[in-house]
Scaffold this active site. Structure first.
Site, mmCIF file in Angstrom:
data_model
loop_
_atom_site.group_PDB
_atom_site.id
_atom_site.type_symbol
_atom_site.label_atom_id
_atom_site.label_comp_id
_atom_site.label_asym_id
_atom_site.label_seq_id
_atom_site.Cartn_x
_atom_site.Cartn_y
_atom_site.Cartn_z
ATOM 1 N N ARG A 1 0.709 -1.171 -0.033
ATOM 2 C CA ARG A 1 0.168 0.030 -0.137
ATOM 3 C C ARG A 1 0.970 1.129 -0.015
ATOM 4 O O ARG A 1 0.511 2.290 -0.712
ATOM 5 C CB ARG A 1 -0.926 -0.044 1.227
ATOM 6 N N HIS B 1 0.376 4.642 -2.175
ATOM 7 C CA HIS B 1 0.205 5.876 -1.700
ATOM 8 C C HIS B 1 1.214 7.041 -2.198
ATOM 9 O O HIS B 1 1.015 7.970 -1.991
ATOM 10 C CB HIS B 1 0.019 6.126 -0.090
ATOM 11 N N GLY C 1 3.464 11.614 -7.590
ATOM 12 C CA GLY C 1 4.163 10.692 -8.288
ATOM 13 C C GLY C 1 5.060 9.493 -7.663
ATOM 14 O O GLY C 1 5.362 9.891 -6.315
ATOM 15 N N HIS D 1 -6.286 -5.830 -2.744
ATOM 16 C CA HIS D 1 -7.047 -5.858 -1.425
ATOM 17 C C HIS D 1 -7.151 -7.311 -1.042
ATOM 18 O O HIS D 1 -7.708 -7.498 0.002
ATOM 19 C CB HIS D 1 -8.398 -5.177 -1.524
ATOM 20 N N ASP E 1 -9.830 -9.607 2.801
ATOM 21 C CA ASP E 1 -10.056 -10.648 2.050
ATOM 22 C C ASP E 1 -10.209 -11.860 2.986
ATOM 23 O O ASP E 1 -9.111 -12.774 3.429
ATOM 24 C CB ASP E 1 -8.970 -10.933 0.969
ATOM 25 N N ASP F 1 -3.736 -13.702 -4.157
ATOM 26 C CA ASP F 1 -4.516 -14.620 -4.888
ATOM 27 C C ASP F 1 -5.865 -13.680 -5.557
ATOM 28 O O ASP F 1 -5.917 -12.518 -5.428
ATOM 29 C CB ASP F 1 -5.015 -15.904 -4.416
#
Length: 326
Positions: free
Chosen positions: A64, A68, A74, A193, A244, A252
């Site tokens: 993540r 971010h 950029g 995610h 998940d 996956d």
């Protein structure tokens, strides 16, 4: 509460107060450090393997962090910079939940011992993102390197440019398009995610107060709502929930199965069913048969994202430590 809603409104409607220069991306290439620091990627992989062996939950946050960074100014490492007045990107509300900065510092220290002043912090973020995915049984891709580090990090830039989990499909597509990313890239990268966890505060309104009337989000599966309410109480700011469920430590394509069943944790997940192109991709990968192509697509989209607003050549600098400019 009113201030929080205002901030999220601003985030949704005010994208990109500056223009990304995609032309600079031509300065990137696979194997940029082949001569200047040939062991660079091996060193990164070694530190990440050691880290995840004792703290496997850092995979999601480290992946993540690259997102971010790239979506604000950029991919130039500005998310890593500290501020003596707490006004840097990492101090913005959407970034307060980021973890793993110490891991990036350890990687940088190892690289500085091997090749002082050679490998940029922004390249470290890109390589680490790939390595945590591979470590979690995801696909491998060749990372383009050659980025240099920026020397500006403002909290307001993060507030205005990070797309919130409450975003609808129009906001999502516009935000990705402005960064040179397609609708397919949007849904593919949303697949990240599949690993990691989220604070209840990121979706609490979906299960307790969706329209301000104490209701729930009608697009969210009722059974899933019941399970979420067992874990998250109203106004819960601290509890963490698997993004998940049952597979949050494995990279996956089960994320797509959940979204197809209306069990995507965020509004931005559910929004993928509101567009014909993104919905088609979700449906086609809501089966184990689609995992191989998802891995391939994810690598392609990560490379594209990694080109956003990069600094190359003589622009920027190579930081000696990642949390402060030279």
């Amino acid at each position: 509460m009113a201030t929080s809603k205002l901030i999220f409104f601003l985030i949704q409607v005010m994208f990109l107060p500056f223009v990304f220069d995609f032309a600079n991306a031509q300065g990137l290439k696979v194997g940029f450090y082949a001569k200047s620091c040939p062991k660079a990627e091996y060193i990164v992989q070694k530190v990440i393997a050691q880290t995840l062996a004792v703290a496997p939950s850092l995979s999601g946050p480290l992946l993540r962090m690259h997102f971010h960074d790239c979506f604000v100014r950029g991919c130039e490492g500005s998310v890593l910079l500290n501020s003596s007045t707490n006004q840097a990107e990492k101090d913005a509300i959407p970034n307060l939940s980021l973890r793993g900065f110490g891991v990036i510092d350890r990687v940088k220290s190892a690289l500085e011992k091997e090749c002082p002043g050679v490998v940029s912090c922004s390249d470290i973020l890109a390589i680490v993102a790939r390595d945590v995915v591979v470590a979690d049984m995801g696909g491998h891709w060749d990372v383009e390197t050659g980025r240099r580090d920026g020397n500006v990090s403002n909290m307001i830039d993060a507030l205005l440019n990070l797309i919130p989990p409450s975003a609808n499909i129009s906001t999502l597509k516009a935000g990705f398009s402005q960064r040179g990313l397609s609708a397919k890239d949007l849904v593919v990268l949303s697949g990240s995610h599949t690993i990691g966890m989220s604070h209840c505060s990121s979706f609490n309104n979906r299960i307790y107060n969706f329209t301000g009337k104490g209701d729930t989000d009608p697009t969210l599966d009722a059974n899933y709502i019941a399970k979420l309410k067992m874990k998250c109480k109203p106004n819960d700011q601290k509890t963490l929930v698997e993004m998940d469920p049952g597979s949050f430590k494995t990279f996956d394509d089960s994320y797509f199965t959940l979204v197809a069943k209306r069990r995507g944790l965020f509004q931005s997940d559910a929004a993928l069913l509101d567009d014909s192109e993104t919905k088609a991709y979700v449906k086609s990968h809501a089966t184990p048969m689609g995992q191989a192509s998802f891995f391939t697509d994810f690598g392609v989209s990560m490379v594209k994202m990694g080109r956003i607003g990069v600094l190359t050549g003589n622009a920027g600098e190579i930081r000696k430590v990642c949390y402060k400019i030279n």
